[in-house]
Design a protein around this motif. Structure first.
Motif, mmCIF file in Angstrom:
data_model
loop_
_atom_site.group_PDB
_atom_site.id
_atom_site.type_symbol
_atom_site.label_atom_id
_atom_site.label_comp_id
_atom_site.label_asym_id
_atom_site.label_seq_id
_atom_site.Cartn_x
_atom_site.Cartn_y
_atom_site.Cartn_z
ATOM 1 N N ALA A 55 1.166 -16.398 -13.640
ATOM 2 C CA ALA A 55 -0.069 -16.257 -12.870
ATOM 3 C C ALA A 55 -0.235 -14.783 -12.794
ATOM 4 O O ALA A 55 -1.437 -14.268 -12.819
ATOM 5 N N LEU A 56 0.668 -13.832 -12.220
ATOM 6 C CA LEU A 56 0.492 -12.438 -12.127
ATOM 7 C C LEU A 56 0.075 -11.646 -13.575
ATOM 8 O O LEU A 56 -0.727 -10.867 -13.277
ATOM 9 N N ASP A 57 0.708 -12.084 -14.594
ATOM 10 C CA ASP A 57 0.236 -11.478 -15.677
ATOM 11 C C ASP A 57 -1.231 -11.727 -16.050
ATOM 12 O O ASP A 57 -1.984 -10.807 -16.553
ATOM 13 N N GLY A 58 -1.897 -12.775 -15.672
ATOM 14 C CA GLY A 58 -3.293 -13.093 -15.787
ATOM 15 C C GLY A 58 -4.175 -12.310 -14.882
ATOM 16 O O GLY A 58 -5.398 -12.283 -15.156
ATOM 17 N N LEU A 59 -3.552 -11.439 -14.000
ATOM 18 C CA LEU A 59 -4.348 -10.532 -13.119
ATOM 19 C C LEU A 59 -4.507 -9.107 -13.878
ATOM 20 O O LEU A 59 -5.311 -8.293 -13.542
ATOM 21 N N LEU A 97 0.837 -1.001 -0.005
ATOM 22 C CA LEU A 97 -0.073 0.013 0.097
ATOM 23 C C LEU A 97 0.956 1.203 -0.002
ATOM 24 O O LEU A 97 0.282 2.488 -0.576
ATOM 25 N N ALA A 98 2.143 0.813 0.452
ATOM 26 C CA ALA A 98 2.905 2.190 0.497
ATOM 27 C C ALA A 98 3.726 2.691 -0.691
ATOM 28 O O ALA A 98 4.355 3.770 -0.914
ATOM 29 N N ALA A 99 3.433 1.253 -1.515
ATOM 30 C CA ALA A 99 4.247 1.704 -3.011
ATOM 31 C C ALA A 99 3.541 2.879 -3.802
ATOM 32 O O ALA A 99 2.251 2.858 -3.558
ATOM 33 N N ASP A 100 4.045 3.706 -4.887
ATOM 34 C CA ASP A 100 3.704 4.542 -5.332
ATOM 35 C C ASP A 100 2.796 3.887 -6.530
ATOM 36 O O ASP A 100 1.709 4.373 -7.001
ATOM 37 N N ASP A 101 3.450 2.850 -7.372
ATOM 38 C CA ASP A 101 2.388 2.300 -8.267
ATOM 39 C C ASP A 101 1.522 1.176 -7.504
ATOM 40 O O ASP A 101 1.910 0.354 -7.043
ATOM 41 N N PRO A 102 0.367 1.196 -8.084
ATOM 42 C CA PRO A 102 -0.645 0.085 -7.476
ATOM 43 C C PRO A 102 -0.510 -1.292 -7.874
ATOM 44 O O PRO A 102 -0.554 -2.131 -7.057
ATOM 45 N N TRP A 103 -0.033 -1.462 -9.208
ATOM 46 C CA TRP A 103 0.324 -2.854 -9.649
ATOM 47 C C TRP A 103 1.472 -3.297 -8.890
ATOM 48 O O TRP A 103 1.204 -4.567 -8.591
ATOM 49 N N VAL A 121 -6.440 -4.403 -3.327
ATOM 50 C CA VAL A 121 -7.164 -5.009 -4.537
ATOM 51 C C VAL A 121 -8.045 -3.764 -4.837
ATOM 52 O O VAL A 121 -8.057 -3.529 -6.050
ATOM 53 N N ALA A 122 -8.451 -3.127 -3.978
ATOM 54 C CA ALA A 122 -9.691 -1.820 -4.154
ATOM 55 C C ALA A 122 -8.590 -0.698 -4.940
ATOM 56 O O ALA A 122 -8.943 -0.162 -5.965
ATOM 57 N N ARG A 123 -7.526 -0.461 -4.435
ATOM 58 C CA ARG A 123 -6.719 0.389 -4.935
ATOM 59 C C ARG A 123 -6.261 -0.030 -6.447
ATOM 60 O O ARG A 123 -6.005 0.826 -7.471
ATOM 61 N N ALA A 124 -5.714 -0.882 -6.758
ATOM 62 C CA ALA A 124 -5.307 -1.763 -8.109
ATOM 63 C C ALA A 124 -6.691 -1.669 -8.871
ATOM 64 O O ALA A 124 -6.395 -1.282 -10.448
ATOM 65 N N HIS A 125 -8.022 -1.867 -8.479
ATOM 66 C CA HIS A 125 -8.942 -1.634 -9.213
ATOM 67 C C HIS A 125 -9.192 -0.132 -9.695
ATOM 68 O O HIS A 125 -9.488 0.098 -10.824
ATOM 69 N N GLU A 126 -9.094 0.559 -8.971
ATOM 70 C CA GLU A 126 -9.482 2.047 -9.178
ATOM 71 C C GLU A 126 -8.291 2.643 -9.997
ATOM 72 O O GLU A 126 -8.600 3.591 -10.811
ATOM 73 N N ALA A 127 -7.266 2.253 -10.101
ATOM 74 C CA ALA A 127 -6.006 2.520 -11.042
ATOM 75 C C ALA A 127 -6.291 1.951 -12.376
ATOM 76 O O ALA A 127 -5.521 2.341 -13.322
ATOM 77 N N GLY A 128 -7.293 1.021 -12.324
ATOM 78 C CA GLY A 128 -7.300 0.232 -13.545
ATOM 79 C C GLY A 128 -6.393 -0.647 -14.169
ATOM 80 O O GLY A 128 -6.210 -1.008 -15.435
ATOM 81 N N VAL A 129 -5.525 -1.325 -13.151
ATOM 82 C CA VAL A 129 -4.569 -2.183 -13.564
ATOM 83 C C VAL A 129 -4.784 -3.599 -13.337
ATOM 84 O O VAL A 129 -4.177 -4.488 -13.667
ATOM 85 N N LEU A 130 -5.966 -3.629 -12.444
ATOM 86 C CA LEU A 130 -6.300 -5.063 -12.182
ATOM 87 C C LEU A 130 -7.558 -5.550 -12.823
ATOM 88 O O LEU A 130 -8.506 -4.632 -12.782
ATOM 89 N N ARG A 131 -7.696 -6.798 -13.375
ATOM 90 C CA ARG A 131 -8.854 -7.057 -13.989
ATOM 91 C C ARG A 131 -10.331 -7.000 -13.088
ATOM 92 O O ARG A 131 -9.971 -7.238 -11.862
ATOM 93 N N PRO A 143 -10.334 -10.123 -3.503
ATOM 94 C CA PRO A 143 -9.489 -10.594 -2.826
ATOM 95 C C PRO A 143 -9.243 -11.947 -2.468
ATOM 96 O O PRO A 143 -8.389 -12.291 -2.238
ATOM 97 N N VAL A 144 -10.497 -12.661 -2.311
ATOM 98 C CA VAL A 144 -10.099 -14.236 -2.243
ATOM 99 C C VAL A 144 -9.580 -14.751 -3.302
ATOM 100 O O VAL A 144 -8.752 -15.925 -3.233
ATOM 101 N N ASP A 145 -9.612 -14.507 -4.719
ATOM 102 C CA ASP A 145 -8.876 -14.904 -5.835
ATOM 103 C C ASP A 145 -7.546 -14.676 -5.476
ATOM 104 O O ASP A 145 -6.746 -15.611 -5.722
ATOM 105 N N VAL A 146 -7.184 -13.483 -4.731
ATOM 106 C CA VAL A 146 -5.675 -13.193 -4.555
ATOM 107 C C VAL A 146 -5.334 -14.046 -3.523
ATOM 108 O O VAL A 146 -4.189 -14.522 -3.682
ATOM 109 N N SER A 147 -6.105 -14.352 -2.629
ATOM 110 C CA SER A 147 -5.657 -15.185 -1.415
ATOM 111 C C SER A 147 -5.234 -16.634 -2.057
ATOM 112 O O SER A 147 -4.307 -17.317 -1.446
ATOM 113 N N LEU A 148 -6.405 -17.237 -2.696
ATOM 114 C CA LEU A 148 -6.070 -18.469 -3.313
ATOM 115 C C LEU A 148 -5.022 -18.555 -4.139
ATOM 116 O O LEU A 148 -4.098 -19.637 -4.184
#
Length: 223
Positions: A191-195, A82-88, A134-144, A149-154
């Motif tokens: 796997a990360l690229d699939g996100l 969360l402290a990183a400048d880039d959400p992705w 996850v919300a921050r990445a969604h808001e930035a438009g970088v996460l599908r 969050p459960v997907d990420v946990s799994l």
């Protein structure tokens, strides 16, 4: 010699043994799952079983401590993300750190240990931190948009252990360990690229619910 000077080497040795035990417990769990024995853990750590029981009165107490440390690592990694400048980079850095730590190795003990109040509090914080990532990445438009969050946990759990690495370690195939580590790194990158949000094909099925995690950890009566 003053008492505190005599105590210092013993304390340092106890701390080294504790670190070795916790690392060994994580590795034995990854290899043997719920059937992991205290004898195997002590042997892997290179300490006597008496030393293990002096530090942890029961196997459950050892696993509770391991769970707390895992939650601490998760929460620290999420806070850094969360402290990183880039959400992705924040999200993927968090995922990578958790995978490398071996977060998924604790899955086999779900439902077999009592959840302490401290564990529950740390778990609730971990849920909030991941949701924020996850919300921050969604808001930035970088996460599908259909990733939850459960997907990420799994994803972290599925990649937190490596059957190939564990098999090679059991076989003593040191000549192949590095190749297996590199192969695992490639698989995680795939796997990360699939996100990424560039993938527009909807994910199959319904989003997994929180029950997959919360209810698994509720102790069940034997039988």
């Amino acid at each position: 010699m003053p008492e505190h000077r005599r105590r210092a080497p013993r304390q340092a040795e106890a701390e080294r043994n504790d670190r070795a035990l916790l690392q060994a417990a994580r590795e034995v769990l990854a290899a043997d799952g719920v059937h992991a024995s205290v004898a195997a853990i002590a042997a892997r750590a290179g300490v006597g079983i008496g030393s293990l029981y002096r530090r942890y009165r029961t196997k459950e107490e050892l696993f509770q401590r391991l769970s707390e440390l895992s939650l601490d690592n998760w929460n620290n990694a999420a806070a850094q993300g969360l402290a990183a400048d880039d959400p992705w980079e924040g999200l993927t850095g968090f995922i990578t750190e958790c995978i490398e730590f071996g977060q998924g190795s604790l899955a086999p003990i779900a439902g077999t240990i009592e959840i302490s109040a401290q564990m529950r509090a740390k778990s609730e914080r971990s849920d909030a931190l991941l949701a924020a990532l996850v919300a921050r990445a969604h808001e930035a438009g970088v996460l599908r948009p259909d990733v939850t969050p459960v997907d990420v946990s799994l994803l972290i759990e599925q990649h937190g252990t490596s059957p190939v690495l564990e098999q090679l370690r059991k076989q003593g195939r040191k000549d192949l360990i590095e190749a297996a580590v590199q192969a695992r790194t490639r698989i995680v990158a795939i796997a990360l690229d699939g996100l990424r949000a560039v993938h527009t094909e909807p994910l199959p099925g319904h989003p997994p619910s929180e029950r997959l995690f919360t209810e698994r950890w509720d102790p069940r009566p034997a039988g």
